[in-house]
Design a protein around this motif. Sequence first.
Motif, PDB file in Angstrom:
ATOM      1  N   GLU A 167      -3.114 -19.594   9.506  1.00  0.00           N
ATOM      2  CA  GLU A 167      -4.370 -19.105   8.935  1.00  0.00           C
ATOM      3  C   GLU A 167      -5.039 -20.190   8.096  1.00  0.00           C
ATOM      4  OE1 GLU A 167      -6.047 -15.926   8.524  1.00  0.00           O
ATOM      5  OE2 GLU A 167      -4.972 -15.220  10.290  1.00  0.00           O
ATOM      6  N   LEU A 168      -4.243 -20.931   7.339  1.00  0.00           N
ATOM      7  CA  LEU A 168      -4.766 -22.013   6.508  1.00  0.00           C
ATOM      8  C   LEU A 168      -5.435 -23.075   7.373  1.00  0.00           C
ATOM      9  CD1 LEU A 168      -5.012 -23.554   3.806  1.00  0.00           C
ATOM     10  CD2 LEU A 168      -2.722 -24.426   4.219  1.00  0.00           C
ATOM     11  N   ILE A 169      -4.837 -23.391   8.497  1.00  0.00           N
ATOM     12  CA  ILE A 169      -5.404 -24.398   9.392  1.00  0.00           C
ATOM     13  C   ILE A 169      -6.751 -23.941   9.941  1.00  0.00           C
ATOM     14  CG2 ILE A 169      -5.098 -25.517  11.640  1.00  0.00           C
ATOM     15  CD1 ILE A 169      -2.050 -25.560  10.974  1.00  0.00           C
ATOM     16  N   ALA A 193      -1.831 -21.020  -2.925  1.00  0.00           N
ATOM     17  CA  ALA A 193      -1.206 -20.261  -4.016  1.00  0.00           C
ATOM     18  C   ALA A 193      -0.247 -19.213  -3.459  1.00  0.00           C
ATOM     19  CB  ALA A 193      -2.280 -19.600  -4.884  1.00  0.00           C
ATOM     20  N   THR A 194      -0.644 -18.567  -2.392  1.00  0.00           N
ATOM     21  CA  THR A 194       0.213 -17.557  -1.763  1.00  0.00           C
ATOM     22  C   THR A 194       1.445 -18.199  -1.149  1.00  0.00           C
ATOM     23  OG1 THR A 194      -1.746 -16.222  -1.302  1.00  0.00           O
ATOM     24  CG2 THR A 194       0.252 -15.688  -0.079  1.00  0.00           C
ATOM     25  N   ILE A 195       1.270 -19.326  -0.487  1.00  0.00           N
ATOM     26  CA  ILE A 195       2.395 -20.038   0.119  1.00  0.00           C
ATOM     27  C   ILE A 195       3.378 -20.484  -0.960  1.00  0.00           C
ATOM     28  CG2 ILE A 195       3.019 -22.180   1.305  1.00  0.00           C
ATOM     29  CD1 ILE A 195       0.402 -21.739   2.988  1.00  0.00           C
ATOM     30  N   ILE A 196       2.870 -21.000  -2.073  1.00  0.00           N
ATOM     31  CA  ILE A 196       3.743 -21.417  -3.175  1.00  0.00           C
ATOM     32  C   ILE A 196       4.489 -20.220  -3.746  1.00  0.00           C
ATOM     33  CG2 ILE A 196       3.739 -22.318  -5.544  1.00  0.00           C
ATOM     34  CD1 ILE A 196       1.484 -24.245  -4.580  1.00  0.00           C
ATOM     35  N   ALA A 197       3.806 -19.095  -3.912  1.00  0.00           N
ATOM     36  CA  ALA A 197       4.473 -17.888  -4.422  1.00  0.00           C
ATOM     37  C   ALA A 197       5.601 -17.459  -3.497  1.00  0.00           C
ATOM     38  CB  ALA A 197       3.453 -16.755  -4.585  1.00  0.00           C
ATOM     39  N   ARG A 227     -10.204 -22.715   6.446  1.00  0.00           N
ATOM     40  CA  ARG A 227     -10.095 -23.609   5.294  1.00  0.00           C
ATOM     41  C   ARG A 227     -10.973 -23.207   4.119  1.00  0.00           C
ATOM     42  NH1 ARG A 227      -8.748 -29.504   7.569  1.00  0.00           N
ATOM     43  NH2 ARG A 227      -7.348 -28.795   9.190  1.00  0.00           N
ATOM     44  N   ALA A 228     -11.800 -22.215   4.281  1.00  0.00           N
ATOM     45  CA  ALA A 228     -12.678 -21.788   3.198  1.00  0.00           C
ATOM     46  C   ALA A 228     -11.873 -21.241   2.016  1.00  0.00           C
ATOM     47  CB  ALA A 228     -13.661 -20.728   3.698  1.00  0.00           C
ATOM     48  N   TYR A 229     -10.717 -20.694   2.289  1.00  0.00           N
ATOM     49  CA  TYR A 229      -9.880 -20.097   1.244  1.00  0.00           C
ATOM     50  C   TYR A 229      -8.584 -20.878   1.050  1.00  0.00           C
ATOM     51  CZ  TYR A 229     -13.022 -16.170   1.751  1.00  0.00           C
ATOM     52  OH  TYR A 229     -14.126 -15.380   1.787  1.00  0.00           O
ATOM     53  N   TRP A 230      -8.630 -22.182   1.225  1.00  0.00           N
ATOM     54  CA  TRP A 230      -7.411 -22.984   1.196  1.00  0.00           C
ATOM     55  C   TRP A 230      -6.673 -22.882  -0.126  1.00  0.00           C
ATOM     56  CZ3 TRP A 230      -6.333 -27.078  -2.005  1.00  0.00           C
ATOM     57  CH2 TRP A 230      -7.408 -27.608  -2.730  1.00  0.00           C
ATOM     58  N   LYS A 231      -7.374 -22.768  -1.251  1.00  0.00           N
ATOM     59  CA  LYS A 231      -6.686 -22.656  -2.544  1.00  0.00           C
ATOM     60  C   LYS A 231      -5.894 -21.352  -2.632  1.00  0.00           C
ATOM     61  CE  LYS A 231      -9.796 -25.512  -5.264  1.00  0.00           C
ATOM     62  NZ  LYS A 231     -10.730 -25.546  -6.399  1.00  0.00           N
ATOM     63  N   SER A 232      -6.476 -20.280  -2.158  1.00  0.00           N
ATOM     64  CA  SER A 232      -5.787 -18.987  -2.183  1.00  0.00           C
ATOM     65  C   SER A 232      -4.597 -18.982  -1.229  1.00  0.00           C
ATOM     66  CB  SER A 232      -6.751 -17.864  -1.806  1.00  0.00           C
ATOM     67  OG  SER A 232      -7.772 -17.756  -2.771  1.00  0.00           O
ATOM     68  N   THR A 290     -14.830 -11.765   0.004  1.00  0.00           N
ATOM     69  CA  THR A 290     -13.487 -11.316  -0.318  1.00  0.00           C
ATOM     70  C   THR A 290     -12.479 -12.181   0.409  1.00  0.00           C
ATOM     71  OG1 THR A 290     -13.497  -9.731   1.486  1.00  0.00           O
ATOM     72  CG2 THR A 290     -14.210  -8.923  -0.662  1.00  0.00           C
ATOM     73  N   GLU A 291     -11.308 -12.295  -0.167  1.00  0.00           N
ATOM     74  CA  GLU A 291     -10.243 -13.075   0.460  1.00  0.00           C
ATOM     75  C   GLU A 291      -9.753 -12.367   1.718  1.00  0.00           C
ATOM     76  OE1 GLU A 291      -8.066 -15.258  -3.284  1.00  0.00           O
ATOM     77  OE2 GLU A 291      -7.231 -13.392  -2.533  1.00  0.00           O
ATOM     78  N   PRO A 292      -9.262 -13.157   2.663  1.00  0.00           N
ATOM     79  CA  PRO A 292      -8.681 -12.536   3.863  1.00  0.00           C
ATOM     80  C   PRO A 292      -7.492 -11.640   3.514  1.00  0.00           C
ATOM     81  CG  PRO A 292      -9.068 -14.869   4.219  1.00  0.00           C
ATOM     82  CD  PRO A 292      -9.313 -14.598   2.759  1.00  0.00           C
ATOM     83  N   GLN A 293      -7.294 -10.626   4.307  1.00  0.00           N
ATOM     84  CA  GLN A 293      -6.227  -9.649   4.097  1.00  0.00           C
ATOM     85  C   GLN A 293      -4.843 -10.300   4.093  1.00  0.00           C
ATOM     86  OE1 GLN A 293      -6.887  -6.473   3.447  1.00  0.00           O
ATOM     87  NE2 GLN A 293      -4.788  -5.792   3.313  1.00  0.00           N
ATOM     88  N   MET A 294      -4.660 -11.375   4.849  1.00  0.00           N
ATOM     89  CA  MET A 294      -3.357 -12.040   4.933  1.00  0.00           C
ATOM     90  C   MET A 294      -2.931 -12.612   3.579  1.00  0.00           C
ATOM     91  SD  MET A 294      -2.352 -11.486   7.913  1.00  0.00           S
ATOM     92  CE  MET A 294      -1.072 -12.622   8.344  1.00  0.00           C
ATOM     93  N   ILE A 295      -3.876 -13.054   2.782  1.00  0.00           N
ATOM     94  CA  ILE A 295      -3.559 -13.584   1.459  1.00  0.00           C
ATOM     95  C   ILE A 295      -3.019 -12.463   0.580  1.00  0.00           C
ATOM     96  CG2 ILE A 295      -4.548 -14.587  -0.639  1.00  0.00           C
ATOM     97  CD1 ILE A 295      -6.472 -16.150   1.201  1.00  0.00           C
ATOM     98  N   TYR A 296      -3.678 -11.332   0.603  1.00  0.00           N
ATOM     99  CA  TYR A 296      -3.250 -10.174  -0.179  1.00  0.00           C
ATOM    100  C   TYR A 296      -1.851  -9.722   0.248  1.00  0.00           C
ATOM    101  CZ  TYR A 296      -3.018  -5.387  -1.859  1.00  0.00           C
ATOM    102  OH  TYR A 296      -2.608  -4.218  -2.456  1.00  0.00           O
ATOM    103  N   VAL A 297      -1.628  -9.621   1.542  1.00  0.00           N
ATOM    104  CA  VAL A 297      -0.328  -9.186   2.068  1.00  0.00           C
ATOM    105  C   VAL A 297       0.756 -10.194   1.698  1.00  0.00           C
ATOM    106  CG1 VAL A 297       0.981  -8.687   4.167  1.00  0.00           C
ATOM    107  CG2 VAL A 297      -1.347  -7.834   3.930  1.00  0.00           C
ATOM    108  N   GLY A 298       0.461 -11.473   1.801  1.00  0.00           N
ATOM    109  CA  GLY A 298       1.430 -12.507   1.443  1.00  0.00           C
ATOM    110  C   GLY A 298       1.843 -12.450  -0.013  1.00  0.00           C
TER     111      GLY A 298
END
Length: 101
Positions: free
Chosen positions: A64-66, A77-81, A69-74, A5-13
Amino acid sequence: MKETTEPQMIYVGKKLAYYSAVIGTIILITYLISHANYLIELGLIYVLLAFVVNGIFLLVLLLELIYNRAYWKSYMATIIAMLLNIPLSLLYISLATHHIF
């Protein structure tokens, strides 16, 4: 088989970016319908508050991205949003100030 599952920070972002845009849109539409001047002040305060909150969260996502890196695409995408809210806010400020003057 273990499900990843994706990290919670991605969902919150993603939620933060979405709700920031929705709340700003509601304030703008309410102003355009009612022409209540206090909504201009509320909108500007909201933009400043959203800028600070989203900016801090954006920095957290970059960290978190640094480190994850396993979820760098997610993460990207969140950063761009989240960054898409900047031109949206500028457009809303432009529309509101143009509508006043």
